[in-house]
Write a protein that holds these residues in place. Structure first.
Motif, short mmCIF file in Angstrom:
data_model
loop_
_atom_site.label_atom_id
_atom_site.label_comp_id
_atom_site.label_asym_id
_atom_site.label_seq_id
_atom_site.Cartn_x
_atom_site.Cartn_y
_atom_site.Cartn_z
N ARG A 98 0.85 -1.19 0.00
CA ARG A 98 0.00 0.00 0.00
C ARG A 98 0.89 1.25 0.00
O ARG A 98 1.84 1.34 0.76
N GLY A 99 0.53 2.22 -0.85
CA GLY A 99 1.30 3.44 -0.92
C GLY A 99 1.08 4.33 0.29
O GLY A 99 0.03 4.25 0.95
N LYS A 100 2.04 5.15 0.60
CA LYS A 100 1.93 6.04 1.75
C LYS A 100 0.93 7.16 1.47
O LYS A 100 0.87 7.68 0.36
N ILE A 101 0.18 7.47 2.48
CA ILE A 101 -0.81 8.55 2.37
C ILE A 101 -0.19 9.83 2.90
O ILE A 101 0.38 9.85 3.99
N GLN A 102 -0.30 10.88 2.10
CA GLN A 102 0.24 12.17 2.54
C GLN A 102 -0.61 12.71 3.69
O GLN A 102 -1.83 12.76 3.60
N ILE A 103 0.04 13.07 4.78
CA ILE A 103 -0.68 13.55 5.95
C ILE A 103 -1.00 15.04 5.77
O ILE A 103 -0.16 15.92 5.95
N LYS A 104 -2.22 15.29 5.38
CA LYS A 104 -2.74 16.65 5.24
C LYS A 104 -4.25 16.58 5.33
O LYS A 104 -4.84 15.49 5.27
N LEU A 105 -4.88 17.71 5.47
CA LEU A 105 -6.33 17.75 5.60
C LEU A 105 -7.00 17.19 4.35
O LEU A 105 -6.66 17.57 3.22
N ILE A 106 -7.94 16.30 4.58
CA ILE A 106 -8.74 15.76 3.48
C ILE A 106 -9.81 16.79 3.12
O ILE A 106 -10.66 17.13 3.95
N GLU A 107 -9.77 17.28 1.91
CA GLU A 107 -10.66 18.37 1.51
C GLU A 107 -12.12 17.92 1.41
O GLU A 107 -13.02 18.63 1.84
N ASN A 108 -12.35 16.74 0.86
CA ASN A 108 -13.71 16.26 0.70
C ASN A 108 -14.29 15.87 2.06
O ASN A 108 -13.73 15.03 2.77
N SER A 109 -15.42 16.48 2.43
CA SER A 109 -15.99 16.26 3.76
C SER A 109 -16.44 14.82 3.96
O SER A 109 -16.30 14.25 5.05
#
Length: 208
Positions: free
Chosen positions: A3-14
């Protein structure tokens, strides 16, 4: 497949943000429960979602207050005392607001005026005059609406009375509801039997 790494930042889609919150919350609570069982640890997790919904995990036979008390003891602080002081300060401010409001009410009732300067009295007088004008204007509008309503009711009654008088006049002119068809009265109360011979006339008594 890794599994690819997920960038840690705010998810824009609510929607995606809420789904991710639910999944990770459940995963975090699962790990906390494993830590409690495997290591006999006392764990308390308090979470608030972006919508303000509360989620909480507490180790079995443990309360949040016990955890906080132990936390205070370990750090040598008193969270409850600080919270109490803030509540006391808020209570003091609310009492001051309440006292000022009561004072303003008493002034408008004509009390507590001895300590007011001429400027304060003039300002109070102007405020009272403005209030009286607003009240008077509202009173006049209410009276006007009531008068208009009464006039409409009177017009309706007059119209009904006029119609009744008209019906009464019609009854006086034709009390039995007979119509004028050129004076041929026989056709209304009987019939003729033949063209030129004698007529058999049937009459009926009129009811009083």
């Amino acid at each position: 497949m890794a599994r690819g790494k997920i960038q840690i930042k705010l998810i824009e889609n609510s929607t995606n943000r809420q789904v991710t919150y639910s999944k990770r919350r459940n995963g975090l609570f699962k790990k906390a429960n494993e830590l409690t069982v495997l290591c006999d640890a006392r764990v308390s997790i308090i979470m608030f979602s972006a919508t303000g919904k509360l989620h909480e995990f507490i180790s079995p036979s443990t309360t949040t207050k016990q955890i906080i008390d132990q936390y205070q003891k370990a750090l040598g602080i008193d969270i409850w005392s600080t919270h109490y002081e803030k509540m006391q300060e808020q209570l003091k401010q609310l009492k001051e607001v309440n006292r000022n409001l009561r004072m303003e009410i008493r002034k408008r009732m004509g009390d507590c005026l001895n300590d007011l300067s001429i400027e304060d009295l003039q300002g109070l007088e102007q405020e009272m005059d403005s209030s009286v004008n607003l009240i008077r204007d509202r009173k006049y509008r209410t009276l006007t609406n009531q008068i208009d309503t009464s006039r409409k009711k009177v017009r309706n009654v007059e119209e009904i009375h006029k119609n009744l008088l008209h019906e009464l006049d019609v009854l006086k002119e034709d009390p039995y509801g007979l119509v004028d068809n050129g004076g041929d009265y026989d056709t209304l109360i009987g019939y003729q039997n033949g063209g030129g011979g004698g007529s058999d006339l049937t009459t009926y008594p009129l009811l009083d």
